[in-house]
Design a protein around this motif. Structure first.
Motif, PDB file in Angstrom:
ATOM      1  N   PHE A  34       0.846  -1.192   0.000  1.00 38.77           N
ATOM      2  CA  PHE A  34       0.000   0.000   0.000  1.00 38.77           C
ATOM      3  C   PHE A  34       0.880   1.239   0.000  1.00 38.77           C
ATOM      4  N   ALA A  47       2.579 -10.086   4.710  1.00 40.19           N
ATOM      5  CA  ALA A  47       1.165 -10.300   4.987  1.00 40.19           C
ATOM      6  C   ALA A  47       0.975 -11.572   5.795  1.00 40.19           C
ATOM      7  N   PHE A  48      -0.194 -11.727   6.331  1.00 40.85           N
ATOM      8  CA  PHE A  48      -0.526 -12.900   7.146  1.00 40.85           C
ATOM      9  C   PHE A  48      -1.341 -13.900   6.355  1.00 40.85           C
ATOM     10  N   VAL A  55      -4.210 -12.134  15.531  1.00 39.03           N
ATOM     11  CA  VAL A  55      -4.368 -11.382  14.285  1.00 39.03           C
ATOM     12  C   VAL A  55      -5.475 -10.338  14.452  1.00 39.03           C
ATOM     13  N   GLN A  63      -2.010  -5.940  13.216  1.00 39.87           N
ATOM     14  CA  GLN A  63      -1.989  -7.293  12.643  1.00 39.87           C
ATOM     15  C   GLN A  63      -3.160  -7.512  11.707  1.00 39.87           C
ATOM     16  N   LEU A  90      -2.460  -6.154   8.439  1.00 38.92           N
ATOM     17  CA  LEU A  90      -1.536  -7.015   7.688  1.00 38.92           C
ATOM     18  C   LEU A  90      -2.290  -8.170   7.044  1.00 38.92           C
ATOM     19  N   PHE A  91      -3.286  -8.652   7.789  1.00 39.07           N
ATOM     20  CA  PHE A  91      -4.077  -9.732   7.202  1.00 39.07           C
ATOM     21  C   PHE A  91      -4.862  -9.215   6.000  1.00 39.07           C
ATOM     22  N   ALA A 135      -3.816  -6.992   4.020  1.00 41.10           N
ATOM     23  CA  ALA A 135      -2.845  -6.950   2.922  1.00 41.10           C
ATOM     24  C   ALA A 135      -2.776  -8.315   2.244  1.00 41.10           C
ATOM     25  N   ASN A 136      -2.873  -9.353   3.062  1.00 38.75           N
ATOM     26  CA  ASN A 136      -2.881 -10.698   2.505  1.00 38.75           C
ATOM     27  C   ASN A 136      -4.105 -10.923   1.615  1.00 38.75           C
TER      28      ASN A 136
END
Lengths: 1070, 583
Positions: A708, A719-720, B43, B53, B56-57, B59-60
């Motif tokens: 981003f 990423a997770f 998460v 977190q 970030l997930f 983003a996944n």
């Protein structure tokens, strides 16, 4: 090999003879002729007691004493026969009434042979109680007579004739039930670094290694009774009582290797008991005067199975043909062919046989081994020193100050001391150290070998006229440059292991009670030093005005100097045991309780712990009826807490029929006849093969990140994603448990004809269940993969036989021993997807059955090709492979996949024969496999069989195999389909599956090992106090008969090829 | 005494060993392996007001749902599997397999994204069902809670993934918010095409108000999905639903999985209205320079007012290195994409007249003169300037040398998406923004024009769309200010004009491949003639002779190839899963 329990009565005879000796000496001489006096010694010149000395064709016998001295009433002209179970029988003609010294030579086979029933004439001597023969089994030694399991053994004499870096080379073909398949000619250079990291919650965490831990075996696939290592089912190696994946040990340093195959004898392995145990015992302490063995040997190696590349003109011509077959324009002209063939333009039209250019024909394999053993009744020791240097086959250059060749050097020290602190207390200490130094060209041996396979002869010249390496835009690295000019990598591996075993006999409390404590610590570390560099390549170009210039390609990287750890592990193992062995009249009872724990620390992973609480009860009546039961409550902490422990159990029964009176009366020529059977539940905790803590549901980082932000760095974290095992993108399997098996083994052991002929046969039936596999309805709709679950059921059954005959004619001692195994597997249950056609179904077929399309020859005409069913979208042409449309729907697709091959039970065997005659020793081993099928189209075999694959913008090398391609002129005799350039979707990986066209008969037999040695006469050495000097030559893989000639039956390309070794050496014993 | 002492020592020794073993059982490591400590509670942390977190997930979720369209399908652009281009690869490329019908349920084509999209849907569902556990403080610039916007982004990604599936397979199983576990029965049937479109549309409608608008985007939130994207997805879903393949041209009229049972003109109206809604946002406009659309960042951060929804790729030189003419060895050029003569011929003259128009002044012996500037911006023709020298695609030219190096098969290379390196000297590429744009304003305009023309005929609003695009492209207005468009076209003529405009405006942007399918002209596009290229011979006098050549015979099995087959294993493992017709 012979079942060791055969040795029982034989070694009993030794005991008997020893007793005879004392009585004989006490009774003095029975005959009045003048006595012949002499001394018997072993190969070290050390006096040998217990040798039966007989005057030939009489019943006159004596036995040598502790000092090896004997005295027998005989006259010159008579012949004395010297017999001992562990030595070849020797005859000596009495020349004069003088003292003589006789040296006996050790038998090749470890199984002793009775000197015959010659003691009978001493009617005053009665046979004493039999002294038990002990054999090496799991965590110690046991009575051969009461052993009920299935075991095969080889001894040092058999191992030491193999010129190789690891004992695995020496046991191939020698142990029934254990099938070794060589996959590489040299130990892999380990260059993987531990420092790869993931980011989790912002912390850098190295990737977990999981898996079974490091192994130094990268050369063999080991399958015991059909259980492959790929599923974590290969046997557990137990080196001197400790579970370790150690194979890189010199065959000379090993006393014996045994394989335990049944449920009862491996029960104490608990969670790993399904896998069988490879019991490796290094040289043991031996009391007596110091026995020193020094051997030095070296031999040139020759690579086997290298393909023959096409010369450049042929390559160019055939590439044109391939391109035209693809409907493309030709790449070369007539002038090009001529230039290639006549070598008129070595720079513009090179023709380089890279195999001759970068490979050294005969690299050496050299070994030095020193072994010293000796001691008193209080303390005895053995020290073994070993050095090995195995050179690789790449050429080297004097201009480098460093070595660039592939190379493996090993230094090993193994010392053991056994001390009897008191009558009841024994302390055994072992220290083992090993350093291994690997070397390889900086470009990497694996890279070079695969480039060697793919680079055409006309790719580029080796050198340009100005001395620089040749190359061009498509080949930015020069093969010789990669071998000589890419620097080097160093691989340092070191191990240290110490074992301490304390045994205390508690006979004072109650007779037969003992306790034992054993501890082991060991560490291993492996590092890589990368001193690689890259040399650029140049292409000579001539401008229209005739000026010569050079274009540079490829990077010019200076020599790096980095260091990283590639493997690190630490193990500790503790074991406490208490046992009770006692005889009450005709009843013998035994009991053992055992607790142990093995903790392994691999790299930065959490330690894994295997814990066993085990016990065993045994009983026999008159050594005639045997019963044994064993149980192990065993746990592994890589399963979910609360689901870590399970019970594994086994039992066995045996009957020594030959001891029944009725049998002895009926078959007096049968010395030994035992029937035995075991049954048990075993386990295999192979969860680590499927990931690190696969039961734990968690979220983990995934490598690519979504960036981003207008500068694309907002998402700078990874990423997770969800997962059960790191990187696997699978659901967690919280129900994961160990695989299980119910194993039956039944066998007979027979010895006839005065112990000269022995026979062992075993039948086994192993039903594996809870085998890890992915469920059949693993649909992708759920958006994540399914993990391996305990689903499958497989059946393994088979039989093994071993037959040995040993006898002599005069001084000519000869033997023959052979073993053969047959095994068949069957999938009993597999959670398959629904298949509408019976031929698509896996259940009921062998485990690991290969499926593919059934080829039906080649299309001979365009009309044939046009009229036949084919893959969707492919237009076959004459010369393409035709496939059977099994379901008759007009297209070749997944419904036409059928099991390939005949699926017959696999047979593997080894035959050894040899003799010993007046100091000349000879032995030969033939090892072979039958009913074997090999698929000759691995990814790399395609380079050889198909040729002209796409590599970047150019095409890869082609080999002689393509000369048999289909063209209209040789349509009837074509051995491969028409040529195509850049891969063909129909012929070589049809529908991304396999094809029966490429399935070959994989049967082969090799003259695996042959050995010839000569021992200098003892008379020459005696004064120098040397026991023996042997000069010998042995050879490995001297001859191979293979059903399919296209590739080596074992090692496939581009792995380092299998080697033929012719080895010369000398061995001193003093 | 001596014996007793020995006993004591021995027993003590064994006790010591026992103690060590017991000690070994003590805990001295964490029970949960590092790297696996994160559970769903970590998460989506109830204490984490920054939502670090969880984001970030998210983003996944983006990563899983949004592929980079550059050279996406086996190294080629998806449109190289249409009639616009072929792959230059010497082997049978993945796109060639698609264009020649070499795929089946068991060996799916390289664009088979079944598993990939359901993975994205699962990830989005995890976020959607758990994000409200996080007490996220963040607010959007308009004061609304950002948490709703993030959740809507995940819902958008889910709807987008479903639409990707629908384009390929027709109706697919709709899973709602379900996240399947290992014990669940996941054997779910397919929903109808109509259900899927309704679901996508209703999701977009639901989320549009909670999302960021264009004006709320700043340098940090750049790349997050905005309201415009949701409305654009809705417009495109409705446009597809109204298109002939589903609306009136259902290949199996009784099969609700492959479309509607009958034609309904109101579907075009819904599509037109949805496109109009995006236009009415007034957030987007055409960028003056056509080439800049693909190499600049979107507004308000950048100057690209046209970009609505894109995947964040970043800056690199890989588009140039992979696709530029192959003769530029020092800069790197692998010439991966060979546009066809059909595409080149679709570009009008700079007057806006088609080359087939006798009045166009098209000269077959000088074919690239006075053409729509979009041709030069999309395709490298022989003689075009690049890296300070003319591109040579004549036989034996630097960019078509013959031999075995990868090079053009058609005499053309793809130019689109590349930075302005025409006169770069030294001949090197520098990093250029290569975000792959999924939706841009020009397409919304074309969507609007197409739907309006179908619903109410070629009104002036329809003309205005084409005129605005042609004006921006640099076509000469002409005396009637129609930029070469014929005045007073009927609905059919306008349909062809829009289709051609769409082809040339949106080439290589993953539209042509789907457009020929939804217009149900794929059979015609693939099966009529082999795809054409040019063999250009240069005489010794420097004269160029242009010979048309056939480069690839494409095959389209009509009608089954209008849909991809559901992967064989999915059908056979799930009795509820119905295969597409004829597969």
């Amino acid at each position: 090999m012979l079942h060791p329990s055969f040795k029982k009565c034989l070694l009993g005879l030794v005991g008997a003879l020893l007793l005879c000796l004392e009585i004989a000496q006490a009774h003095g001489h029975f005959h009045k002729s003048s006595p012949v006096r002499g001394t018997v010694v072993d190969e070290y010149g050390v006096p040998l007691s217990g040798v039966l000395v007989t005057l030939k064709r009489t019943k006159i016998s004596v036995i040598s004493g502790q000092d090896g001295v004997f005295s027998i009433d005989a006259l010159p002209g008579g012949t004395l026969v010297f017999s001992h179970p562990l030595f070849n029988i020797s005859e000596w003609k009495i020349k004069a009434d003088t003292a003589i010294t006789i040296r006996l030579s050790e038998r090749y086979l470890p199984n002793p042979v009775s000197p015959g029933k010659a003691v009978e004439y001493h009617d005053t001597i009665s046979l004493p109680a039999i002294q038990e023969e002990r054999i090496n089994v799991l965590y110690g030694r046991t009575n051969a007579a009461s052993f009920l399991g299935s075991i095969s053994t080889v001894g040092n004499e058999q191992l030491s004739t193999t010129p190789a870096s690891s004992y695995l080379f020496a046991i191939q073909g020698r142990l029934a039930g254990l099938n070794l398949d060589q996959t590489a000619g040299i130990q892999n250079f380990n260059s993987g670094s531990l420092t790869n990291t993931n980011t989790i919650l912002g912390i850098y965490v190295p990737t977990n290694s999981s898996g079974p831990g490091p192994t130094d075996n990268s050369e063999f696939n080991m399958t015991l009774r059909g259980h492959a290592g790929s599923q974590g089912q290969n046997p557990i190696a137990i080196v001197d009582g400790v579970q370790r994946e150690w194979y890189s040990i010199d065959p000379e340093s090993i006393e014996s290797v045994s394989i335990l195959k049944d449920a009862l004898s491996t029960n104490f392995l608990g969670q790993n008991s399904s896998r069988g145990a490879l019991i490796v015992t290094t040289k043991q302490p031996e009391s007596g005067p110091t026995r020193l063995t020094i051997s030095a040997q070296t031999g040139p190696q020759t690579a086997l199975g290298l393909p023959t590349p096409l010369p450049a003109y042929q390559y160019a011509y055939l590439l044109n043909e391939a391109l035209e077959n693809n409907g493309r324009t030709a790449a070369y002209t007539e002038a090009d062919f001529n230039a290639f063939q006549k070598h008129t333009d070595p720079i513009g039209h090179p023709d380089v046989n890279w195999y001759n250019t970068i490979l050294n024909k005969n690299p050496l394999l050299s070994r030095i081994n020193v072994n010293a053993a000796g001691g008193s009744n209080v303390a005895k020791y053995v020290i073994n020193l070993n050095y090995m240097d195995e050179q690789g086959m790449f050429v080297t250059s004097n201009t480098n100050t460093y070595n660039t060749n592939l190379d493996l050097q090993r230094y090993m020290i193994n010392a053991k001391i056994d001390v009897n602190v008191s009558k009841d207390f024994e302390v055994q200490l072992q220290a083992f150290g090993r350093l291994q130094d690997g070397n390889q060209p900086g470009a990497g041996a694996g890279t070079i070998l695969s480039n060697l396979l793919s680079t055409p002869n006309n790719a580029y010249p080796v050198y340009n006229p100005n001395g620089s390496y040749g190359g061009n835009t498509n080949f930015t690295q020069n093969l010789l440059g990669q071998v000589l000019g890419s620097g080097y990598d160093l691989d340092h591996l070191h191990d240290i292991l110490t074992n301490l075993t304390l045994t205390y006999k508690l006979d004072k409390i109650t007779k037969g009670l003992w306790i034992k404590a054993a501890g082991n610590v060991s560490v291993q570390e492996e590092t890589i030093v990368n001193r690689s560099l890259q040399t650029p390549v140049f292409q000579q170009v001539t401008s229209s005005s005739g000026d010569t210039s050079y274009n540079r390609y490829g990077a010019a990287n200076p020599q790096s100097n980095t260091f990283s750890t590639t493997a690190w592990s630490r193990y500790r193992f503790f074991q406490l045991a208490a046992g009770y062995d006692r005889k009450f009249g005709n009843n013998s009872v035994g009991a053992e309780l055992l607790a142990d724990q093995k903790r392994s620390l691999l790299n930065y992973d959490l330690p894994s712990e295997l814990t066993n609480f085990a016990g065993k009860l045994s009983y026999n009546y008159k050594q005639k009826y045997f019963a044994e039961a064993s149980g192990d409550y065993s746990g592994y902490d890589r399963y979910e807490p609360g689901h870590q422990f399970g019970l594994f159990y086994a039992g066995g029964l045996g009957w020594e029929v030959a001891k029944e009176d009725f049998f002895g009366n009926l078959f007096p020529w049968v010395d030994h006849f035992k029937i035995r059977a075991t049954y048990g539940r075993t386990g295999n905790a192979n969860v680590d093969y499927y990931g690190y803590y696969i039961w734990r549901e968690h979220y983990t980082s995934s490598a690519p990140t979504y960036a981003f932000g207008s500068s694309y760095n907002e998402g700078g974290f990874n990423a997770f994603s969800e997962g059960g095992a790191p990187g696997s993108q699978e659901l967690a399997n919280s129900n994961a448990t160990w695989e299980k098996a119910d194993k039956f083994d039944g066998g007979v052991d027979l010895v006839f004809l005065h112990n000269t002929l022995s026979f062992t046969a075993d039948y086994y039936h192993e039903r594996y269940f809870d085998v890890m596999q992915q469920r059949g309805d693993n649909i992708q709709l759920i958006g994540i993969g399914y993990p391996a679950e305990n689903i499958g059921r497989n059946l393994y059954q088979g039989a093994e036989i071993e037959l040995t005959y040993q006898n002599r004619v005069g001084n000519f001692n000869y033997f023959f021993t052979g073993n053969a195994s047959v095994q068949q597997t069957k999938v009993l249950y597999m959670d398959e997807q629904y298949e509408q056609n019976s031929w698509n179904v896996h259940t009921g077929r062998p485990v690991g059955q290969l499926f593919g399309y059934i080829a039906n020859g080649l299309y001979q005409t365009a009309a044939q090709a046009a009229a036949s069913p084919t893959f969707a979208g492919y237009t076959p042409q004459a010369g393409d492979i035709r496939y059977k449309d099994l379901n008759g729907d007009g297209v070749i697709d997944q419904f036409d996949l059928a099991p390939l091959g005949k699926g017959r039970p696999l047979i593997y065997y080894g035959l050894t024969a040899g003799f010993n005659f007046k100091g000349i020793e000879f032995s030969a081993l033939i090892q072979g496999v039958g009913n074997r099928e090999e698929y000759a189209n691995s990814q790399y075999m395609q380079y050889v069989n198909e040729g002209f694959l796409t590599q970047g913008n150019v095409f890869t090398q082609a080999y002689q195999q393509v000369l048999g391609r289909w063209i209209p002129e040789n349509a009837a005799v074509a051995t491969s389909p028409r040529l195509t350039a850049g891969g063909n979707a129909n012929n070589f990986s049809p529908g991304f599956a396999s094809s029966s066209y490429l399935l070959q008969n994989g049967n082969y037999w090799r003259l695996k090992n042959i050995s010839l040695g000569y021992n200098l006469p003892y008379q020459w050495l005696k004064r120098a106090k040397i026991g023996s000097v042997k000069i010998f030559v042995d050879a490995q893989n001297l001859f191979t008969h293979e059903a399919y000639k296209g590739m080596d039956p074992e090692v496939s390309l581009p792995n380092y090829p299998i080697q033929k070794v012719v080895n010369f050496g000398i061995k001193l014993k003093l | 005494m001596k014996h007793r002492f020995q006993h004591i020592v021995t027993v003590a020794g064994f006790c010591l060993v026992g103690t060590v073993i017991l000690d070994a059982c003590q805990k001295n490591y964490e029970s949960v392996p590092l790297g696996q400590t994160a559970t769903i509670d970590d998460v989506f942390n109830k204490q984490d007001s920054a939502g670090t977190q969880a984001l970030l997930f998210l983003a996944n979720c983006y990563q899983a749902a949004l592929p980079n369209g550059h050279n996406r399908v086996g190294g080629d652009y998806l449109d190289a599997a249409s009639d616009d281009a072929v792959s230059s690869s010497s082997t049978v490329s993945a796109v060639q397999q698609i264009a020649t019908g070499q795929y089946s349920a068991a060996s799916p084509n390289a664009d088979d994204d079944w598993s990939k999209n359901y993975t994205a849907i699962r990830d989005a569902n995890i976020f959607i069902t758990n994000i409200y556990r996080v007490p996220l403080n963040e607010q959007l610039p308009n004061g609304k809670p950002a948490i709703a916007a993030y959740r809507s982004e995940a819902r958008f990604l889910r709807a987008w993934s479903y639409f990707e599936l629908v384009k390929r397979y027709g109706g697919v199983p709709l899973l709602g918010d379900t996240v399947f576990t290992i014990t669940d029965n996941a054997q779910v049937p397919r929903n109808s095409f109509s259900d899927c479109i309704n679901y996508i549309v209703s999701e977009c409608t639901d989320i549009q108000d909670s999302m960021r608008t264009e004006s709320m985007v700043n340098g940090n939130s750049y790349g997050h999905i905005t309201q415009g994207a949701a409305l654009a997805l809705k417009a495109q879903a409705l446009l597809f639903a109204a298109s002939p393949l589903y609306n009136g041209g259902n290949i199996d009229p009784n099969n609700p999985l492959t479309g509607y049972p009958s034609y309904d003109i109101n579907r075009w109206q819904l599509a037109a209205q949805a496109a109009q809604t995006v236009i009415n946002l007034a957030a987007y406009s055409l960028v003056p320079s056509f080439t800049n659309v693909f190499i600049t960042q979107a507004s308000p951060v950048g100057s690209n007012t046209e970009s609505i929804f894109w995947v964040q790729v970043g800056t690199n030189t890989s588009v140039e290195k992979t696709n530029a003419p192959s003769g530029y060895t020092s800069a790197g050029g692998n010439g991966q994409t060979s546009p066809t003569q059909e595409l080149v011929d679709a570009y009008p003259m700079s007057s806006g007249l088609l080359i087939t128009d006798p009045a166009s002044g098209y000269d077959p012996s000088n074919p690239y003169q006075n053409r729509d500037p979009r041709l030069a911006a999309t395709v490298f023709c022989n003689g075009a300037l690049w890296l300070d020298r003319p591109v040579q695609t004549f036989d034996g030219g630097l960019d078509k040398p013959g031999g075995i190096t990868q090079q053009t098969k058609t005499g053309y290379y793809m130019r689109k998406f590349m930075g302005p390196f025409e006169s770069s000297n030294p001949p090197e590429y520098s990093n250029t923004v290569h975000d792959f744009i999924y939706y841009r304003y020009a397409e919304i305009l074309l969507d609007f024009a197409e739907a309006t023309n179908e619903y109410s005929g070629p009104s002036s609003a329809v003309y205005d769309v084409l005129i605005s695009l042609r004006q921006r492209a640099g076509i000469i207005p002409g005396v009637n200010q129609l930029y070469g468009l014929e005045a007073g076209m009927d609905q059919g003529a306008m349909r062809l004009a829009i289709q051609n405009e769409r082809r040339i405006e949106m080439a290589f942007e993953e539209h042509r491949f789907w457009d020929i399918r939804r217009w149900k002209i794929a059979a015609q596009a693939y099966n009529t003639t082999p795809l054409q290229g040019l063999d250009i011979q240069q005489t010794s006098a420097g004269l160029l002779i242009y010979n048309p050549i056939s480069v690839l015979t494409t095959t389209f099995f009509d009608p089954k190839m209008y849909f991809y087959p559901i992967p064989y294993s999915e059908v056979v493992k799930n009795p509820q899963m119905k295969q597409n017709p004829s597969w």
